[in-house]
Scaffold this active site. Structure first.
Site, PDB file in Angstrom:
ATOM      1  N   HIS A 199       0.374 -29.450  -1.173  1.00 43.16           N
ATOM      2  CA  HIS A 199      -0.788 -29.274  -0.383  1.00 43.16           C
ATOM      3  C   HIS A 199      -0.642 -29.678   1.022  1.00 43.16           C
ATOM      4  O   HIS A 199      -1.308 -30.878   1.442  1.00 43.16           O
ATOM      5  CB  HIS A 199      -2.051 -29.844  -1.077  1.00 43.16           C
ATOM      6  CG  HIS A 199      -3.328 -29.196  -0.400  1.00 43.16           C
ATOM      7  ND1 HIS A 199      -4.395 -28.976  -1.367  1.00 43.16           N
ATOM      8  CD2 HIS A 199      -3.809 -28.701   0.755  1.00 43.16           C
ATOM      9  CE1 HIS A 199      -5.314 -28.491  -0.614  1.00 43.16           C
ATOM     10  NE2 HIS A 199      -5.056 -28.184   0.696  1.00 43.16           N
ATOM     11  N   GLY A 236      -8.939 -14.252   8.563  1.00 36.45           N
ATOM     12  CA  GLY A 236      -9.413 -15.317   9.689  1.00 36.45           C
ATOM     13  C   GLY A 236      -8.510 -15.679  10.508  1.00 36.45           C
ATOM     14  O   GLY A 236      -7.203 -14.966  10.720  1.00 36.45           O
ATOM     15  N   ALA A 294      -4.348 -21.244   0.850  1.00 37.47           N
ATOM     16  CA  ALA A 294      -5.591 -21.205   0.572  1.00 37.47           C
ATOM     17  C   ALA A 294      -6.125 -22.143  -0.291  1.00 37.47           C
ATOM     18  O   ALA A 294      -6.539 -23.409   0.157  1.00 37.47           O
ATOM     19  CB  ALA A 294      -6.208 -19.581   0.549  1.00 37.47           C
ATOM     20  N   ARG A 295      -6.427 -21.583  -1.326  1.00 40.50           N
ATOM     21  CA  ARG A 295      -7.098 -22.545  -2.376  1.00 40.50           C
ATOM     22  C   ARG A 295      -6.396 -22.218  -3.821  1.00 40.50           C
ATOM     23  O   ARG A 295      -6.153 -20.941  -4.201  1.00 40.50           O
ATOM     24  CB  ARG A 295      -8.623 -22.627  -2.526  1.00 40.50           C
ATOM     25  CG  ARG A 295      -9.339 -23.460  -1.327  1.00 40.50           C
ATOM     26  CD  ARG A 295      -9.045 -25.081  -1.665  1.00 40.50           C
ATOM     27  NE  ARG A 295      -9.908 -25.696  -0.615  1.00 40.50           N
ATOM     28  CZ  ARG A 295      -9.231 -26.050   0.541  1.00 40.50           C
ATOM     29  NH1 ARG A 295      -8.090 -25.718   0.996  1.00 40.50           N
ATOM     30  NH2 ARG A 295      -9.895 -26.880   1.354  1.00 40.50           N
ATOM     31  N   ARG A 352     -13.546  -8.955   4.438  1.00 33.90           N
ATOM     32  CA  ARG A 352     -14.801  -8.558   4.212  1.00 33.90           C
ATOM     33  C   ARG A 352     -15.370  -7.278   5.412  1.00 33.90           C
ATOM     34  O   ARG A 352     -15.901  -6.419   5.186  1.00 33.90           O
ATOM     35  CB  ARG A 352     -15.675  -9.676   4.395  1.00 33.90           C
ATOM     36  CG  ARG A 352     -15.804 -10.190   3.239  1.00 33.90           C
ATOM     37  CD  ARG A 352     -16.636 -11.482   3.316  1.00 33.90           C
ATOM     38  NE  ARG A 352     -16.272 -12.550   4.014  1.00 33.90           N
ATOM     39  CZ  ARG A 352     -16.810 -13.807   4.480  1.00 33.90           C
ATOM     40  NH1 ARG A 352     -17.817 -14.055   3.773  1.00 33.90           N
ATOM     41  NH2 ARG A 352     -16.154 -14.532   5.408  1.00 33.90           N
ATOM     42  N   GLY A 377      -0.238 -27.919   3.670  1.00 32.04           N
ATOM     43  CA  GLY A 377      -0.717 -26.831   5.080  1.00 32.04           C
ATOM     44  C   GLY A 377      -0.826 -27.439   6.552  1.00 32.04           C
ATOM     45  O   GLY A 377      -0.424 -27.150   7.228  1.00 32.04           O
ATOM     46  N   GLU A 398      -5.638 -29.017  -9.040  1.00 32.79           N
ATOM     47  CA  GLU A 398      -4.731 -29.904  -8.232  1.00 32.79           C
ATOM     48  C   GLU A 398      -5.541 -31.299  -8.417  1.00 32.79           C
ATOM     49  O   GLU A 398      -6.592 -31.488  -8.555  1.00 32.79           O
ATOM     50  CB  GLU A 398      -5.074 -29.414  -6.837  1.00 32.79           C
ATOM     51  CG  GLU A 398      -4.253 -30.027  -5.832  1.00 32.79           C
ATOM     52  CD  GLU A 398      -4.253 -29.395  -4.437  1.00 32.79           C
ATOM     53  OE1 GLU A 398      -4.475 -30.084  -3.542  1.00 32.79           O
ATOM     54  OE2 GLU A 398      -4.031 -28.133  -4.421  1.00 32.79           O
ATOM     55  N   ILE A 445      -6.385 -18.328  10.468  1.00 30.97           N
ATOM     56  CA  ILE A 445      -4.926 -18.547   9.906  1.00 30.97           C
ATOM     57  C   ILE A 445      -4.260 -17.387   9.503  1.00 30.97           C
ATOM     58  O   ILE A 445      -3.010 -17.009   9.642  1.00 30.97           O
ATOM     59  CB  ILE A 445      -4.921 -19.446   8.521  1.00 30.97           C
ATOM     60  CG1 ILE A 445      -5.682 -20.978   8.984  1.00 30.97           C
ATOM     61  CG2 ILE A 445      -3.871 -19.431   7.890  1.00 30.97           C
ATOM     62  CD1 ILE A 445      -5.912 -21.756   7.788  1.00 30.97           C
TER      63      ILE A 445
END
Length: 318
Positions: A284, A154, A236-237, A176, A286, A266, A156
């Site tokens: 975290h 994407g 990301a996550r 994707r 970012g 987290e 980022i």
């Protein structure tokens, strides 16, 4: 006049926009807002400005019968039950694009910290352990001529790829669908399957959204496919990575290192990670620049104002 509830502290730029549109109540505590306080305020709220630490579910929505919009101050929205909101006619928005550069910068910083063992070196200095320069002291690895594998191309991912290309890295990506040919040419990037990416990349960086499909996408089997000298970067996550499997891979030398900005549970961090020198851990950060957090708050606030004014949201989800 519309009533707007802000569930956590946001920069003043966002609050100023909201105050022009209605009556604003904001939780100013450093700890998460207590549920009873939240529900009392939501009872008359037309809009809610939420943070990624807020869970917007049926309980949240039951407390807010007049709610028209939930404006999440984040790109991700896995903290929000979007379907439940849509069933009740509540618009959900997020804040894409404004944190692209800040997050890409951090991913690049984590890449350098991990491959060059900078966190380990800083801890050595701070511990006041005696040391002296040596030809083979704390050798890391360079990036020039190495391959970067990006999972999730994407905005980022593209921004990070551009930074990596400037360091002389070649780029493959798994997505994707393919990005447009001009972007591929500009970045020197090539679409590959996930297995090929894991097996051939010197650095693997995660930029995909967190969904049911990406939960533990990087598990023990995926880590087994990576090269022993490879590094894993995650901005990301957290739950995209099986943290227990990562601890084992780092401890046994299955991969060389990792740089993590996000964590599976987290704010808790797997204790095994804390004991390892070959992983860089940051809390975290970012989007944690003054400029970016202000822009995120402004966009979330503008989304709420637009919906309250009867106009379409700027960046709706779904």
């Amino acid at each position: 006049m519309s009533r707007i509830v802000v569930t956590g502290r946001i920069p003043d730029a966002g609050l100023e926009l909201l105050r022009r549109a209605g009556d604003v109540w904001s939780w100013d505590g450093d700890d998460p807002i207590p549920v009873d306080v939240r529900d009392e305020q939501l009872a008359t709220a037309d809009a809610a400005i939420t943070l990624l630490t807020d869970r917007v579910d049926d309980g949240f929505l039951d407390a807010a019968p007049h709610l028209r919009v939930v404006a999440n101050v984040a790109v991700g929205y896995n903290n929000i039950d979007v379907a439940a909101c849509q069933d009740r006619g509540v618009v959900v928005t997020n804040t894409p694009d404004v944190l692209t550069d800040a997050t890409a910068d951090l991913a690049m910083a984590l890449t350098l910290m991990s491959t060059r063992r900078l966190g380990e070196g800083e801890r050595l200095i701070r511990s006041q352990t005696p040391w002296k320069w040596g030809m083979f002291m704390m050798l890391g690895s360079g990036l020039q001529g190495r391959r970067l594998g990006i999972v999730g191309m994407g905005a980022i991912g593209e921004a990070y790829a551009a930074r990596a290309a400037a360091f002389g890295m070649s780029v493959v990506y798994h997505n994707r669908r393919a990005v447009d040919s001009l972007t591929e040419a500009r970045l020197g990037a090539r679409l590959v399957g996930l297995h090929e990416l894991l097996e051939s990349s010197d650095v693997v960086s995660l930029h995909c959204p967190y969904t049911e499909a990406t939960h533990h996408l990087i598990d023990a089997a995926a880590l087994e496919r990576m090269q022993p000298h490879a590094h894993l970067i995650n901005t990301a996550r957290g739950p995209i990575v099986d943290e227990a499997a990562l601890v084992d891979a780092l401890r046994t030398g299955r991969i060389a290192g990792a740089g993590l900005d996000v964590f599976e549970h987290e704010p808790d961090v797997h204790p095994g990670l804390l004991a390892l020198d070959n992983v860089v851990l940051v809390p975290h950060l970012g989007s944690a620049t003054i400029e970016t957090r202000s822009a995120m708050a402004e966009l979330a606030s503008r989304n709420a104002v637009e919906v309250l004014s009867g106009r379409p949201a700027i960046t709706p989800v779904g």
